[in-house]
Design an enzyme around this catalytic site. Structure first.
Site, PDB file in Angstrom:
ATOM      1  N   ASN A  45      42.710  47.887  49.034  1.00 27.73           N
ATOM      2  CA  ASN A  45      42.033  48.895  48.210  1.00 27.73           C
ATOM      3  C   ASN A  45      43.047  49.818  47.553  1.00 27.73           C
ATOM      4  OD1 ASN A  45      42.368  49.730  50.914  1.00 27.73           O
ATOM      5  ND2 ASN A  45      40.666  51.174  50.827  1.00 27.73           N
ATOM      6  N   VAL A  46      42.741  50.199  46.329  1.00 26.91           N
ATOM      7  CA  VAL A  46      43.612  51.039  45.504  1.00 26.91           C
ATOM      8  C   VAL A  46      42.737  52.155  44.939  1.00 26.91           C
ATOM      9  CG1 VAL A  46      45.152  51.108  43.508  1.00 26.91           C
ATOM     10  CG2 VAL A  46      45.080  49.053  44.936  1.00 26.91           C
ATOM     11  N   GLU A  47      42.916  53.360  45.471  1.00 26.19           N
ATOM     12  CA  GLU A  47      42.006  54.454  45.131  1.00 26.19           C
ATOM     13  C   GLU A  47      42.466  55.233  43.899  1.00 26.19           C
ATOM     14  OE1 GLU A  47      41.412  56.521  48.871  1.00 26.19           O
ATOM     15  OE2 GLU A  47      40.066  54.912  49.556  1.00 26.19           O
ATOM     16  N   GLU A  58      38.498  43.707  47.807  1.00 27.09           N
ATOM     17  CA  GLU A  58      37.931  42.465  47.269  1.00 27.09           C
ATOM     18  C   GLU A  58      38.113  42.396  45.756  1.00 27.09           C
ATOM     19  OE1 GLU A  58      36.553  44.620  49.314  1.00 27.09           O
ATOM     20  OE2 GLU A  58      35.150  43.705  50.709  1.00 27.09           O
ATOM     21  N   CYS A  95      31.278  45.668  50.829  1.00 31.10           N
ATOM     22  CA  CYS A  95      30.215  46.546  50.320  1.00 31.10           C
ATOM     23  C   CYS A  95      29.312  45.728  49.392  1.00 31.10           C
ATOM     24  CB  CYS A  95      30.816  47.748  49.600  1.00 31.10           C
ATOM     25  SG  CYS A  95      31.533  47.371  47.990  1.00 31.10           S
ATOM     26  N   CYS A  98      30.884  44.465  46.165  1.00 35.41           N
ATOM     27  CA  CYS A  98      31.846  43.383  46.370  1.00 35.41           C
ATOM     28  C   CYS A  98      31.167  42.076  46.754  1.00 35.41           C
ATOM     29  CB  CYS A  98      32.882  43.803  47.413  1.00 35.41           C
ATOM     30  SG  CYS A  98      34.020  45.020  46.727  1.00 35.41           S
TER      31      CYS A  98
HETATM   32  N1  THU Z   1      36.399  49.456  50.734  1.00 35.88           N
HETATM   33  C1  THU Z   1      36.893  48.227  50.425  1.00 35.88           C
HETATM   34  O1  THU Z   1      38.055  48.087  50.017  1.00 35.88           O
HETATM   35  N2  THU Z   1      36.075  47.146  50.570  1.00 35.88           N
HETATM   36  C2  THU Z   1      34.797  47.214  51.035  1.00 35.88           C
HETATM   37  O2  THU Z   1      34.088  46.218  50.998  1.00 35.88           O
HETATM   38  C3  THU Z   1      34.313  48.454  51.621  1.00 35.88           C
HETATM   39  C4  THU Z   1      35.056  49.682  51.209  1.00 35.88           C
HETATM   40  C5  THU Z   1      37.258  50.624  50.518  1.00 35.88           C
HETATM   41  C6  THU Z   1      36.843  51.499  49.372  1.00 35.88           C
HETATM   42  C7  THU Z   1      37.489  52.807  49.734  1.00 35.88           C
HETATM   43  O3  THU Z   1      38.834  52.794  49.266  1.00 35.88           O
HETATM   44  C8  THU Z   1      37.500  52.794  51.245  1.00 35.88           C
HETATM   45  O4  THU Z   1      37.261  51.456  51.650  1.00 35.88           O
HETATM   46  C9  THU Z   1      36.440  53.697  51.883  1.00 35.88           C
HETATM   47  O5  THU Z   1      35.175  53.391  51.392  1.00 35.88           O
END
Ligand code: THU
Length: 138
Positions: A45-47, A58, A95, A98
């Site tokens: 994940n890249v925020e 994903e 989620c 995704c």
């Molecule tokens: N996140 C994911 O990378 N994939 C998921 O399927 C669930 C959530 C990340 C998004 C965010 O950066 C962090 O988890 C908290 O929600």
């Protein structure tokens, strides 16, 4: 493809998880997928300071499907098997958004290492909306 090495896939997802850019949530996620062309693609994940624009792990995996190492001359690359892990390296459920991404770039039989075992995407996103609906319902 019964010879999926889930240990290898989970290991790649764990390595990817360590590269997560998570200054806001502090919640690292890693993902790895076996692709129909034999590659293993990974992502984290890249925020973003605009919180809602953050990319899930994903999303990175799906982008990597079309990376420079992809041969796009034939059938498009499809996800065959996917592992998504949390900071402990344990399976994390994708989620809702995704699940839809994975559905578009996998098949109903694409396998996910879920919190309740190895399951096909057809069980993770039942009665999915997908590209076929755009054709049959137009
Ligand atoms: N996140 C994911 O990378 N994939 C998921 O399927 C669930 C959530 C990340 C998004 C965010 O950066 C962090 O988890 C908290 O929600």
């Amino acid at each position: 493809m019964s010879e999926i090495d889930w240990d290898v896939l989970r290991g790649a997802a764990r390595d990817a998880m360590k590269r997560a850019y998570i200054p806001y949530s502090k919640f690292p996620v890693g993902a790895a997928a076996l692709v129909s062309d034999g590659r293993v693609v990974t992502g984290c994940n890249v925020e973003n300071a605009s919180y809602g624009l953050g990319l899930c792990a994903e999303c990175s995996v799906v982008s990597a499907l079309y990376g420079p190492d992809a041969d796009l001359s034939g059938d498009r690359p499809r996800l065959i098997a996917i592992s998504v892990v949390d900071r402990h390296g344990e399976p994390l459920m994708p989620c809702g958004r995704c699940r839809q991404l994975l559905w578009e770039h996998g098949t109903p039989d694409t396998l996910l290492e879920s919190v309740s075992g190895i399951r096909p995407l057809s069980a993770i996103l039942p009665d999915a909306f997908g590209p076929d609906d755009l054709i049959t319902r137009s």
